[in-house]
Design a protein around this motif. Structure first.
Motif, PDB file in Angstrom:
ATOM      1  N   GLY A  34       0.821  -1.208   0.000  1.00  0.00           N
ATOM      2  CA  GLY A  34       0.000   0.000   0.000  1.00  0.00           C
ATOM      3  C   GLY A  34       0.848   1.248   0.000  1.00  0.00           C
ATOM      4  O   GLY A  34       2.060   1.203  -0.202  1.00  0.00           O
ATOM      5  N   ILE A  35       0.175   2.366   0.230  1.00  0.00           N
ATOM      6  CA  ILE A  35       0.843   3.663   0.291  1.00  0.00           C
ATOM      7  C   ILE A  35       0.085   4.506   1.305  1.00  0.00           C
ATOM      8  O   ILE A  35      -1.142   4.408   1.408  1.00  0.00           O
ATOM      9  CB  ILE A  35       0.886   4.334  -1.112  1.00  0.00           C
ATOM     10  CG1 ILE A  35       1.721   5.611  -1.094  1.00  0.00           C
ATOM     11  CG2 ILE A  35      -0.501   4.597  -1.638  1.00  0.00           C
ATOM     12  CD1 ILE A  35       2.010   6.171  -2.490  1.00  0.00           C
ATOM     13  N   VAL A  36       0.815   5.295   2.076  1.00  0.00           N
ATOM     14  CA  VAL A  36       0.187   6.204   3.029  1.00  0.00           C
ATOM     15  C   VAL A  36       0.699   7.613   2.727  1.00  0.00           C
ATOM     16  O   VAL A  36       1.878   7.792   2.414  1.00  0.00           O
ATOM     17  CB  VAL A  36       0.455   5.779   4.500  1.00  0.00           C
ATOM     18  CG1 VAL A  36       1.917   5.872   4.861  1.00  0.00           C
ATOM     19  CG2 VAL A  36      -0.387   6.587   5.459  1.00  0.00           C
ATOM     20  N   THR A  37      -0.198   8.591   2.773  1.00  0.00           N
ATOM     21  CA  THR A  37       0.140   9.967   2.421  1.00  0.00           C
ATOM     22  C   THR A  37       0.001  10.892   3.622  1.00  0.00           C
ATOM     23  O   THR A  37      -0.584  10.528   4.642  1.00  0.00           O
ATOM     24  CB  THR A  37      -0.783  10.481   1.298  1.00  0.00           C
ATOM     25  OG1 THR A  37      -2.118  10.576   1.816  1.00  0.00           O
ATOM     26  CG2 THR A  37      -0.747   9.575   0.076  1.00  0.00           C
ATOM     27  N   ARG A  38       0.496  12.114   3.468  1.00  0.00           N
ATOM     28  CA  ARG A  38       0.315  13.144   4.496  1.00  0.00           C
ATOM     29  C   ARG A  38      -1.167  13.339   4.788  1.00  0.00           C
ATOM     30  O   ARG A  38      -1.564  13.502   5.930  1.00  0.00           O
ATOM     31  CB  ARG A  38       0.921  14.470   4.047  1.00  0.00           C
ATOM     32  CG  ARG A  38       2.402  14.525   4.183  1.00  0.00           C
ATOM     33  CD  ARG A  38       2.932  15.915   3.809  1.00  0.00           C
ATOM     34  NE  ARG A  38       4.353  15.945   4.035  1.00  0.00           N
ATOM     35  CZ  ARG A  38       4.922  16.240   5.190  1.00  0.00           C
ATOM     36  NH1 ARG A  38       4.190  16.569   6.213  1.00  0.00           N
ATOM     37  NH2 ARG A  38       6.224  16.212   5.323  1.00  0.00           N
ATOM     38  N   ARG A  39      -1.966  13.339   3.753  1.00  0.00           N
ATOM     39  CA  ARG A  39      -3.416  13.524   3.944  1.00  0.00           C
ATOM     40  C   ARG A  39      -4.001  12.387   4.780  1.00  0.00           C
ATOM     41  O   ARG A  39      -4.799  12.618   5.678  1.00  0.00           O
ATOM     42  CB  ARG A  39      -4.124  13.619   2.600  1.00  0.00           C
ATOM     43  CG  ARG A  39      -5.634  13.813   2.748  1.00  0.00           C
ATOM     44  CD  ARG A  39      -6.292  14.110   1.448  1.00  0.00           C
ATOM     45  NE  ARG A  39      -5.902  15.465   1.084  1.00  0.00           N
ATOM     46  CZ  ARG A  39      -5.981  15.967  -0.142  1.00  0.00           C
ATOM     47  NH1 ARG A  39      -6.446  15.233  -1.115  1.00  0.00           N
ATOM     48  NH2 ARG A  39      -5.615  17.202  -0.400  1.00  0.00           N
ATOM     49  N   ASP A  40      -3.581  11.151   4.491  1.00  0.00           N
ATOM     50  CA  ASP A  40      -4.054  10.000   5.276  1.00  0.00           C
ATOM     51  C   ASP A  40      -3.691  10.172   6.749  1.00  0.00           C
ATOM     52  O   ASP A  40      -4.520   9.962   7.633  1.00  0.00           O
ATOM     53  CB  ASP A  40      -3.423   8.691   4.784  1.00  0.00           C
ATOM     54  CG  ASP A  40      -3.791   8.335   3.356  1.00  0.00           C
ATOM     55  OD1 ASP A  40      -4.878   8.729   2.891  1.00  0.00           O
ATOM     56  OD2 ASP A  40      -2.967   7.658   2.703  1.00  0.00           O
ATOM     57  N   LEU A  41      -2.445  10.548   6.992  1.00  0.00           N
ATOM     58  CA  LEU A  41      -1.977  10.679   8.369  1.00  0.00           C
ATOM     59  C   LEU A  41      -2.603  11.880   9.067  1.00  0.00           C
ATOM     60  O   LEU A  41      -2.856  11.843  10.273  1.00  0.00           O
ATOM     61  CB  LEU A  41      -0.451  10.744   8.411  1.00  0.00           C
ATOM     62  CG  LEU A  41       0.227   9.450   7.966  1.00  0.00           C
ATOM     63  CD1 LEU A  41       1.728   9.643   7.829  1.00  0.00           C
ATOM     64  CD2 LEU A  41      -0.090   8.313   8.912  1.00  0.00           C
ATOM     65  N   GLY A  42      -2.888  12.926   8.308  1.00  0.00           N
ATOM     66  CA  GLY A  42      -3.607  14.068   8.878  1.00  0.00           C
ATOM     67  C   GLY A  42      -5.014  13.674   9.276  1.00  0.00           C
ATOM     68  O   GLY A  42      -5.495  14.035  10.358  1.00  0.00           O
TER      69      GLY A  42
END
Length: 159
Positions: free
Chosen positions: A91-99
């Protein structure tokens, strides 16, 4: 997206799936990450490999949300490919996901550019007390600071 794919095809894929970041592979091997910002100015037939950030900074699937957020902030990047214990991309995790998960505060100077507010192309903090800036604003502020001193070298001399 395949590392040999034309930049225009990768950009079309990102737009179709409404994502900003794409993982770049060569066969089944993760070789980098590319974002729309790097694809848009590329010549349409340039290979994605010419636009990508490589090697990709990754995180293991069992890492905590806080660990992933710290890695993003420390490295000044916008996404992390997530790997399982065998090194396979899961998968991939982004700044938006973590925000959205509450791991990043979405505050300019902390996890967004202190000058323009973007969350893209942030530079890594040089020390823990630094305000976060994107590469564009960091370059502009450096140029402004240099030009304030009499006898300062020109931007060309600095570059």
């Amino acid at each position: 997206v395949d590392a040999r794919a034309p930049a225009r095809d990768a950009l079309a894929t990102a737009e179709l799936h409404q994502v900003h970041h794409l993982v770049v592979v060569d066969g089944s091997e993760l070789v980098g990450v590319v974002c729309r910002c790097n694809l848009e100015p590329a010549r349409t037939l340039d290979a994605v490999a010419r636009c990508m950030r490589s090697p990709a900074v990754t995180e293991l699937a069992d890492a905590s949300v806080d660990e992933a957020a710290r890695t993003l902030k420390d490295c000044g990047i916008g996404c992390l490919p997530v790997l399982d214990d065998s090194g396979a991309l899961v998968g991939i995790v982004t700044r938006r996901d973590l925000g959205s998960a509450g791991a990043l505060p979405d505050i300019p100077g902390i996890d967004r550019c202190a000058s323009c507010g973007t969350g893209h192309h942030l530079r890594a903090q040089r020390c823990p007390d630094d305000r976060v800036l994107c590469f564009q604003c960091d370059g502009e502020l450096t140029h402004q600071a240099i030009s304030q001193f009499p006898g300062a070298p020109s931007a060309r001399e600095v570059a």
